[in-house]
Design a protein around this motif. Structure first.
Motif, PDB file in Angstrom:
ATOM      1  N   GLU A 117      -4.918   8.354   1.954  1.00 33.54           N
ATOM      2  CA  GLU A 117      -5.344   7.065   2.512  1.00 33.54           C
ATOM      3  C   GLU A 117      -4.268   5.999   2.347  1.00 33.54           C
ATOM      4  O   GLU A 117      -3.956   5.264   3.294  1.00 33.54           O
ATOM      5  N   TYR A 118      -3.684   5.926   1.151  1.00 32.40           N
ATOM      6  CA  TYR A 118      -2.747   4.836   0.886  1.00 32.40           C
ATOM      7  C   TYR A 118      -1.305   5.174   1.232  1.00 32.40           C
ATOM      8  O   TYR A 118      -0.544   4.287   1.632  1.00 32.40           O
ATOM      9  N   ARG A 141      -7.384  10.192  -1.715  1.00 31.88           N
ATOM     10  CA  ARG A 141      -6.979   8.819  -2.008  1.00 31.88           C
ATOM     11  C   ARG A 141      -5.486   8.623  -1.753  1.00 31.88           C
ATOM     12  O   ARG A 141      -5.060   7.597  -1.209  1.00 31.88           O
ATOM     13  N   GLU A 166       0.806  -1.221   0.000  1.00 32.01           N
ATOM     14  CA  GLU A 166       0.000   0.000   0.000  1.00 32.01           C
ATOM     15  C   GLU A 166       0.837   1.268   0.000  1.00 32.01           C
ATOM     16  O   GLU A 166       0.456   2.264  -0.616  1.00 32.01           O
ATOM     17  N   GLY A 169       0.489   4.076  -2.738  1.00 32.86           N
ATOM     18  CA  GLY A 169       0.255   5.473  -2.378  1.00 32.86           C
ATOM     19  C   GLY A 169       1.301   6.404  -2.960  1.00 32.86           C
ATOM     20  O   GLY A 169       0.992   7.510  -3.420  1.00 32.86           O
ATOM     21  N   LYS A 182      -3.099   4.283   5.934  1.00 31.91           N
ATOM     22  CA  LYS A 182      -2.922   2.842   6.089  1.00 31.91           C
ATOM     23  C   LYS A 182      -1.507   2.505   6.543  1.00 31.91           C
ATOM     24  O   LYS A 182      -1.306   1.694   7.454  1.00 31.91           O
TER      25      LYS A 182
END
Length: 364
Positions: free
Chosen positions: A206-207, A203, A179, A183, A211
């Motif tokens: 998030e990655y 987005r 991830e 990202g 995470k």
């Protein structure tokens, strides 16, 4: 009061325990490295600098409190979990070294970035070829070495846990590595496209951060401890929220932060062309003149201090700065509610609440 005492004891020594694991592991690995050839001394030195100089130790800390969400202090397996958590710092050092090459960042934690160090060494030796190319090549190889070492350290630690719990932790470690690369690619893709898209910015957060920095380390620790689905769900939701708050604060510090505390020049994110949620929201609300300033300034490596000041003014006047501040507060509050809904050990819930506040309101 018992929970409070339980929190203060391990939290006060956690950084030292992680640091001791890293120091010992690097001593084990850099010795054989330089035994291959004395010429590998600069690589070994750069590895130690990348891992042991500064850093917040966030990922190991979240992994530890994921474990403590399930297990009491000093439960069997805690020493192995601490060692596995330390491996996340090697992974993170790899990511930072590579990130600095991709972003052409000259500094990291107030010190020259790895590729700058290697390039400087090339010039000092009076060698042939491009010092810049040598510096980038050296940093890429350093990052690869740190990634390899992170896997070695993790495997040596996690294999000592019960097989089912070890497999679960390995799954989280694998997802974490995948991830963060995803990202990072989404981040450079956003910069290449040059759009100011809020959904795309979220987005990436998030990655690249949520995470990688919070959710996966928490789940790694909790699954290694044998956590229940209820605990895992609460930690997962908390991790995404606090990871976003952490990155949004980082975005603000990249523009408005004090370089003496952040360790990076003011406005570097603007010069690098980071398509953050901060600049995306500003672009949405900007008038034509303000949009022209954003389009001309974001991504200009020669942006002056005056240019940074003008862009800061746009970020303030469009209300983007205030929106990001409010979003950070909302994410921290929502994360606290997620913890309250889970069946975490009280000491871990308290520690994670404090970490949430630290992530949301930090100044460096």
């Amino acid at each position: 009061m018992a929970d409070r005492a339980d929190l203060s004891a391990p939290a006060a020594t956690l950084g030292e325990r992680i640091g001791a694991e890293l120091t010992a592991f690097l001593a084990e690995r850099t010795g054989p490295l330089t035994a291959i050839s004395p010429d590998l001394g600069p690589l070994a030195q750069a590895a130690r600098a990348a891992v042991l100089t500064g850093g917040k130790r966030l990922r190991p800390t979240f992994a530890y409190w994921g474990w403590r969400s399930v297990q009491p202090a000093a439960a069997p397996g805690e020493a192995q979990l601490i060692r596995a958590a330390a491996s996340l710092e090697l992974l993170h050092a790899c990511a930072l070294v590579h990130d600095d090459v991709m972003d052409s960042s000259d500094t990291r934690r107030g010190q020259p970035a790895a590729h700058v160090r290697f390039g400087r060494f090339h010039r000092e030796q009076g060698w042939h070829g491009s010092a810049q190319s040598f510096g980038a090549a050296g940093a890429i190889l350093l990052g690869d070495l740190l990634l390899s070492w992170s896997e070695e350290l993790f495997a040596s630690a996690i294999s000592c846990l019960p097989p089912e719990r070890a497999r679960a932790a390995i799954e989280e470690f694998g997802r974490m590595r995948t991830e963060v690369v995803a990202g990072q690619f989404l981040d450079i893709l956003a910069q290449a496209r040059g759009a100011f898209d809020p959904d795309e910015a979220v987005r990436v957060v998030e990655y690249k951060t949520s995470k990688y920095t919070v959710q996966r380390p928490l789940l790694l620790g909790a699954r290694a401890a044998g956590g229940s689905p209820e605990v895992l769900d609460a930690l997962s939701a908390y991790g995404l929220l606090i990871g976003e708050a952490f990155q949004l604060r980082d975005d603000l510090l990249g523009v408005f932060g004090d370089p003496s505390q952040t360790g990076k020049p003011a406005g570097d994110d603007l010069r690098e062309g980071k398509r953050t949620l901060l600049v995306a929201l500003a672009f949405q609300a900007a008038n034509p003149a303000q949009r022209a300033l954003l389009q001309a300034g974001i991504g200009d490596p020669a942006l002056t201090a005056d240019g940074v000041a003008r862009l800061r003014e746009v970020l303030e006047r469009t209300g983007a700065h205030e929106q990001i501040e409010q979003r950070i507060v909302e994410r921290a509050a929502e994360a606290a509610r997620c913890l309250a809904a889970g069946s975490l050990r009280p000491v871990a819930a308290q520690a994670l609440l404090e970490l949430a506040q630290a992530a949301a309101h930090r100044t460096f």
